[in-house]
Design an enzyme around this catalytic site. Structure first.
Site, PDB file in Angstrom:
ATOM      1  CB  SER A 157       6.403 -12.589  -0.087  1.00  0.00           C
ATOM      2  OG  SER A 157       6.573 -12.262  -1.415  1.00  0.00           O
ATOM      3  NE  ARG A 227      15.807  -4.863  -3.079  1.00  0.00           N
ATOM      4  CZ  ARG A 227      15.062  -5.762  -2.481  1.00  0.00           C
ATOM      5  NH1 ARG A 227      14.477  -6.708  -3.189  1.00  0.00           N
ATOM      6  NH2 ARG A 227      14.883  -5.725  -1.187  1.00  0.00           N
ATOM      7  CG  ASP A 322       0.630  -7.130  -1.090  1.00  0.00           C
ATOM      8  OD1 ASP A 322       1.070  -6.912  -2.240  1.00  0.00           O
ATOM      9  OD2 ASP A 322       0.997  -8.088  -0.388  1.00  0.00           O
ATOM     10  CG  HIS A 355       4.582  -7.730  -1.241  1.00  0.00           C
ATOM     11  ND1 HIS A 355       3.680  -8.693  -0.848  1.00  0.00           N
ATOM     12  CD2 HIS A 355       5.747  -8.386  -1.477  1.00  0.00           C
ATOM     13  CE1 HIS A 355       4.282  -9.875  -0.843  1.00  0.00           C
ATOM     14  NE2 HIS A 355       5.533  -9.717  -1.224  1.00  0.00           N
ATOM     15  CG  ASP A 356       8.368  -3.401   1.395  1.00  0.00           C
ATOM     16  OD1 ASP A 356       8.670  -4.542   0.958  1.00  0.00           O
ATOM     17  OD2 ASP A 356       9.040  -2.387   1.163  1.00  0.00           O
TER      18      ASP A 356
END
Lengths: 381, 201
Positions: A157, A227, A322, A355-356
């Site tokens: 990232s 968040r 992602d 994305h994680d």
């Protein structure tokens, strides 16, 4: 708390701090007259000083990438899955350095540290730092550790963006560049998400233009919402469906605005725990560093030209689900490297985690990662 | 030297030392590994299978995980390579004619190998047995096969003619990749695997 330290863990680790007196000129035109960087190291530096690996962290990451600080720790460092004895970044073979970037909130100079010139907290007055500024500060850290050339610089990232910047700015100082779930710049959609995050933070009544510490408060609501938004976008639709579906906490709907669906409960928990561990001014700085990163901009938008001088060999990895740093964006990096006849391998990992995924030990991802790093280890042996 | 699949050994003889090679559907990377060790060749492989990607990386072969049917334009500009190689893969792509054109867009020369559907045993199975042929070179059942564009030597050469592609070299072998006088005389009937080297006409 770990009952005992797992065999493939780097074990108990300590944080180091280095104070830098030499002023660092920043992209924004300002300079830091002096600053601190905190970092951790895992494994042993070999006699030839050739086996060092730099880990670059992402938006909410820090220097604590692997192992435990104490037996009371609930969780190990953020990339413990990848760093340790026998893991892809094998600490039996590599000397791993992981730092907290400037502007961070975990010990390196940043908004929640004291400005030595005023004796007060930096708060919102900490200069806006860029990926290039970070790389320059990391190069100085390498100097102090006696590392002339990294065996590899690795990051996912925003961390992957630092890896690219390293290869561009210090081509001779890294042999390999491992760029995971990254992009050559942010899309308009990504900048838009960051702007919502910033608005959430800045419009919190407790934000006080970033001087919340003077008022003894934190913009908790803003941090929470920021968040939550992040979490939604780092996962995929598919991953959320698999994890939560439409499951209800109490088994039935209650016609109210309290937590009803499991996914709401999860997001609130993630938001609240983030308030405990992160700083709003740092979050703002990180989103700006993301937005500004665009190495091609200096070459009229030509990424191939921006990467023309790189000498490092590249491994680029992306994940199919992602959508914040999509495979298409990684392919742009690969294409630009191919244009320059650079050595590059690219894996597009089938994964539903969004994305994680870059933090998750997905078998194909880790097979690729481990195989690549084994060759790096043999090369610098 | 490590053992190399015989068709790959033939191809590697065709490739000039020091050249740049793109291997489409490079599998586990053996050909590129061999070419880089023995013939000082520099190149990349394209491959879709995850296990093969890992094998390539283990060998130190530069590999790009990509679907050939998505084309080469995502990655490669015109005239980027001396040779573009595709072994035992052209029969599995969606548009073989487009693929041949793409190969000669990015490369100076193309090299392909494929199972010859005109081999006598295929002809016999269809003519007398009345069923889709199976052989050592084509072991799959018709309903479960990646091979969707089977052709004979004649078909391939006719397509090259249509696309104005010049065939520079042709070789036919059996599945053990041996050749004999019969195959040289009646390649489309006796050859099990065809190898071609070609360029723009």
């Amino acid at each position: 708390m770990p009952e005992s330290i797992p065999a493939d863990s780097v074990g108990l680790v300590t944080t180091h701090r280095h104070h830098f007196d030499l002023p660092l000129t920043l992209d924004c035109g300002r300079a830091l007259a002096q600053y601190d960087l905190v970092f951790e190291t895992y494994g042993e530096l070999n006699a030839g000083r050739s086996n060092a690996i730099l880990i670059c962290h992402a938006l909410s990451g820090d220097h604590h990438a692997a192992g435990f600080h104490s037996m009371d720790d609930r969780k190990p460092g953020w990339w413990d899955s990848a760093i340790g004895p026998g893991k892809p970044i094998d600490t039996n073979r590599f000397f791993v350095v992981s730092l907290n970037n400037l502007g961070g909130c975990k010990g390196s100079s940043g908004p929640n540290t004291v400005n030595p010139e005023t004796g007060k907290l930096w708060g919102p007055d900490f200069p806006i730092v860029t990926v290039r500024d970070w790389v320059n500060s990391q190069a100085r850290l390498a100097d102090t550790l006696g590392i002339r050339q990294w065996a590899a610089v690795i990051g996912g990232s925003l961390g992957g963006m630092q890896v690219m910047q390293w290869a561009i700015d210090y081509p001779e100082r890294l042999r390999h560049a491992v760029v995971i779930a990254a992009a050559p710049n942010l899309t308009a959609q990504n900048i838009a998400f960051n702007e919502v995050v910033r608005q959430a933070l800045r419009s919190d009544p407790d934000f006080h233009d970033g001087r919340y510490a003077d008022f003894g408060v934190v913009p908790a609501q803003g941090l929470k919402i920021a968040r939550m938004l992040g979490h939604i976008t780092y996962l995929s639709d598919d991953a959320m469906r698999k994890k939560f579906g439409r499951e209800l906490r109490e088994g039935k709907i209650s016609f109210g605005f309290d937590v009803e669906f499991q996914v709401e409960s999860y997001l609130r928990y993630q938001g609240e725990s983030f308030v405990e561990r992160f700083d709003a001014n740092t979050y703002l700085l990180m989103t700006k560093a993301l937005d500004y990163f665009d190495p091609a901009a200096e070459c009229d938008g030509d990424l191939s030209a921006a990467l023309a001088g790189v000498q490092a060999k590249f491994l680029v990895v992306s994940f199919t689900s992602d959508w914040r740093f999509s495979p298409e964006r990684s392919r742009e990096i690969v294409k630009a490297l191919l244009d320059g006849d650079k050595t590059v391998s690219y894996a597009e990992v089938e994964a539903h985690h969004g994305h994680d995924a870059f933090l998750i030990p997905i078998p194909h991802y880790f097979d690729v990662f481990r195989s690549y790093m084994e060759n790096v280890a043999c090369e610098v042996g | 030297m490590r053992e190399l699949r015989p068709d790959l050994a033939i191809i590697s003889e065709w490739i000039e030392p020091g050249s740049r090679v793109l291997d489409l559907g490079c599998g586990d990377g053996k050909l590129l590994d061999h070419l880089s060790r023995e013939r000082d060749v520099d190149g990349y492989g394209l491959e879709i299978d995850p296990d093969n990607i890992v094998s390539c990386i283990q060998r130190g072969v530069s590999v790009i995980q990509s679907d050939l049917d998505a084309g080469l334009s995502d990655y490669f500009d015109d005239n980027s390579f001396d040779y573009v190689v595709m072994t035992q893969t052209i029969q599995a792509v969606h548009y073989p004619s487009r693929m041949l054109s793409e190969m000669l867009r990015v490369g100076r020369e193309g090299i392909v190998t494929f199972p010859n559907f005109g081999h006598w045993s295929s002809r016999l199975q269809l003519a007398l047995g009345g069923h889709m042929p199976q052989s050592r070179a084509l072991p799959n059942e018709w309903y479960d096969t990646p091979n969707i564009h089977l052709c004979t030597l004649k078909d391939f050469e006719a397509l090259c003619h249509r696309l104005e592609i010049d065939i520079l070299q042709r070789n036919v072998v059996d599945t053990a990749h041996r050749s004999n006088i019969g195959m040289k005389l009646l390649p489309n009937l006796l050859g099990e695997i065809a190898l071609y080297r070609f360029r723009r006409g």
